[in-house]
Scaffold this motif. Structure first.
Motif, PDB file in Angstrom:
ATOM      1  N   SER A 125       0.829  -1.213   0.000  1.00  0.00           N
ATOM      2  CA  SER A 125       0.000   0.000   0.000  1.00  0.00           C
ATOM      3  C   SER A 125       0.864   1.265   0.000  1.00  0.00           C
ATOM      4  O   SER A 125       0.569   2.208  -0.723  1.00  0.00           O
ATOM      5  CB  SER A 125      -1.008  -0.012   1.147  1.00  0.00           C
ATOM      6  N   GLU A 129       0.492   3.594  -3.234  1.00  0.00           N
ATOM      7  CA  GLU A 129      -0.118   4.907  -2.973  1.00  0.00           C
ATOM      8  C   GLU A 129       0.939   6.017  -3.005  1.00  0.00           C
ATOM      9  O   GLU A 129       0.609   7.177  -3.227  1.00  0.00           O
ATOM     10  CB  GLU A 129      -0.804   4.935  -1.603  1.00  0.00           C
ATOM     11  N   SER A 133      -2.365   6.445   3.272  1.00  0.00           N
ATOM     12  CA  SER A 133      -3.628   6.649   2.566  1.00  0.00           C
ATOM     13  C   SER A 133      -4.785   6.289   3.488  1.00  0.00           C
ATOM     14  O   SER A 133      -4.662   5.380   4.310  1.00  0.00           O
ATOM     15  CB  SER A 133      -3.665   5.741   1.328  1.00  0.00           C
ATOM     16  N   HIS A 136      -6.762   3.549   0.604  1.00  0.00           N
ATOM     17  CA  HIS A 136      -5.986   2.511  -0.099  1.00  0.00           C
ATOM     18  C   HIS A 136      -6.649   2.125  -1.415  1.00  0.00           C
ATOM     19  O   HIS A 136      -6.638   0.963  -1.820  1.00  0.00           O
ATOM     20  CB  HIS A 136      -5.775   1.280   0.799  1.00  0.00           C
ATOM     21  N   ARG A 138      -6.049   3.022  -4.668  1.00  0.00           N
ATOM     22  CA  ARG A 138      -5.154   2.604  -5.760  1.00  0.00           C
ATOM     23  C   ARG A 138      -4.647   1.188  -5.527  1.00  0.00           C
ATOM     24  O   ARG A 138      -4.486   0.409  -6.462  1.00  0.00           O
ATOM     25  CB  ARG A 138      -3.923   3.520  -5.809  1.00  0.00           C
ATOM     26  N   THR A 139      -4.364   0.909  -4.265  1.00  0.00           N
ATOM     27  CA  THR A 139      -3.840  -0.422  -3.914  1.00  0.00           C
ATOM     28  C   THR A 139      -4.874  -1.490  -4.256  1.00  0.00           C
ATOM     29  O   THR A 139      -4.575  -2.490  -4.915  1.00  0.00           O
ATOM     30  CB  THR A 139      -3.527  -0.473  -2.397  1.00  0.00           C
TER      31      THR A 139
END
Ligand code: 1CP
Length: 327
Positions: A125, A129, A133, A136, A138-139
């Motif tokens: 993460s 990222e 974040s 999360h 995008r993760t």
């Protein structure tokens, strides 16, 4: 858990002279700030002063710990080419100070030393990222959208964690903790598909050492059944799950760690005391490592922590050794 952090005066003094990574890379400074909570608070174990992103920095990932923020990554991972930057971690060459700090501490401590590493989801993460974040997003998007890349990323991060944990145990650490802090953002099915295999690989890879293995995450109430099969001996839970419920979800054969709300430490002592006793009562007399549910908040008065340790020590096998407070 972050017991040596910003709430302690000695640590603050050292931080005026040295950055966080400088402390981690100096066995003398790391030992000094690791010892402070043991001496000041009387805790039963020390946790090595380091950070979960240190092995990433040691293999050349551009990462800084920004005060008040946390780890910030220069160039986040976005595609398969970026994976090449995650070469294997070889502790003896890449971070000799890690084992040196453990050895120095073991020679000075009369309580056990806990070594630790970041869990693969949590490290992924930060890498994806680019820093801390809340969502999360995008993760999780990469995890769902590019499962093969995700799998390769998590395998690499699992190997990095495993190498780091083994090196700490071989240097003398008495217990090992995997901080999978942010896995609680996942639903149980996704955790089992996308993270559990990497967690299992780490815990299986430590089994021959005969050292207790602890697995911790925040907000993992819905994941506890799955985390129980990852192979740790102890599972850390935060304050959101009552200890008796956590035990029921984890099943037999796993000890619990936790779970006083760190924010409770900011309340008046009578309130703190009641909450500590409630945690002890819910967890039961055996198979429980008393701890906070997450890291110590910087504004915590160390004296409250010291009194908590004293209260827990006075409370053996379900008996209240301390006289009730007069109101
Ligand atoms: O107890 C101790 O003080 C031991 C040292 C320790 C540990 C166990 C530090 C030093 N960090 C950690 C683990 C760590 N680091 C975790 C896992 C435990 C947890 O969930 O809290 C995580 C997620 C990190 C990443 C990190 N490093 C953060 C969190 C950022 C976020 O995403 O919210 C922060 C703030 C840091 C910096 C840091 N590392 C350690 C300290 C004492 C600090 C505070 C900053 C400083 O003093 O400069």
């Amino acid at each position: 858990m972050r017991q040596a952090g910003r709430s302690l005066p000695g640590y603050r003094e050292v931080r005026k002279r040295a950055s966080l990574f400088e402390i981690c890379r100096s066995p003398q400074l790391a030992a000094e700030v690791t010892l402070e909570p043991v001496e000041l608070l009387g805790v039963d174990a020390a946790i090595l002063f380091s950070d979960i992103v240190l092995p990433l920095a040691a293999i050349g990932v551009g990462v800084e710990i920004v005060p008040g923020v946390g780890p910030v990554i220069d160039s986040p991972i976005r595609d398969a080419r970026d994976l090449e930057r995650l070469r294997p971690f070889e502790p003896a060459q890449d971070a000799p100070y890690l084992a040196d700090a453990v050895r120095l501490l073991v020679s000075q401590l009369d309580v056990p030393l806990i070594g630790f590493a970041g869990g693969p989801f949590t490290l992924a993460s930060y890498l994806i990222e680019g820093g801390p974040s809340k969502t999360h997003a995008r993760t999780r998007a990469l995890m769902y959208g590019e499962p093969l890349l995700w799998r390769r990323l998590l395998d690499r991060l699992a190997d990095i964690a495993l190498a780091s944990l083994r090196a700490q145990a071989l240097a003398g650490a008495s217990a090992l903790q995997l901080f999978e802090s942010w896995a609680g953002v996942l639903d149980p099915g996704s955790y089992r598909t996308f993270v559990l295999p990497a967690a299992r690989r780490i815990f299986d890879g430590l089994a021959d050492l005969g050292v207790p293995r602890v697995h911790f995450g925040v907000g993992t109430g819905e994941l506890l059944e799955s985390m129980a099969v990852a192979g740790a001996d102890v599972v850390g839970v935060d304050w959101r799950v009552p200890m008796d419920a956590a035990r029921a979800r984890l099943g037999r054969g796993v000890a619990v760690q936790g779970n006083l709300d760190p924010a409770a430490c900011l309340a008046p002592w009578d309130v703190v005391r009641e909450r500590v006793l409630a945690v002890l009562a819910q967890a039961g007399p055996t198979g429980h490592v008393f701890n906070l549910g997450h890291g110590v908040l910087p504004e915590t008065n160390p004296d409250t922590l010291r009194r908590i340790v004293e209260l827990v020590h006075g409370h053996r096998g379900g008996e209240r050794a301390e006289p009730p407070v007069r109101s």
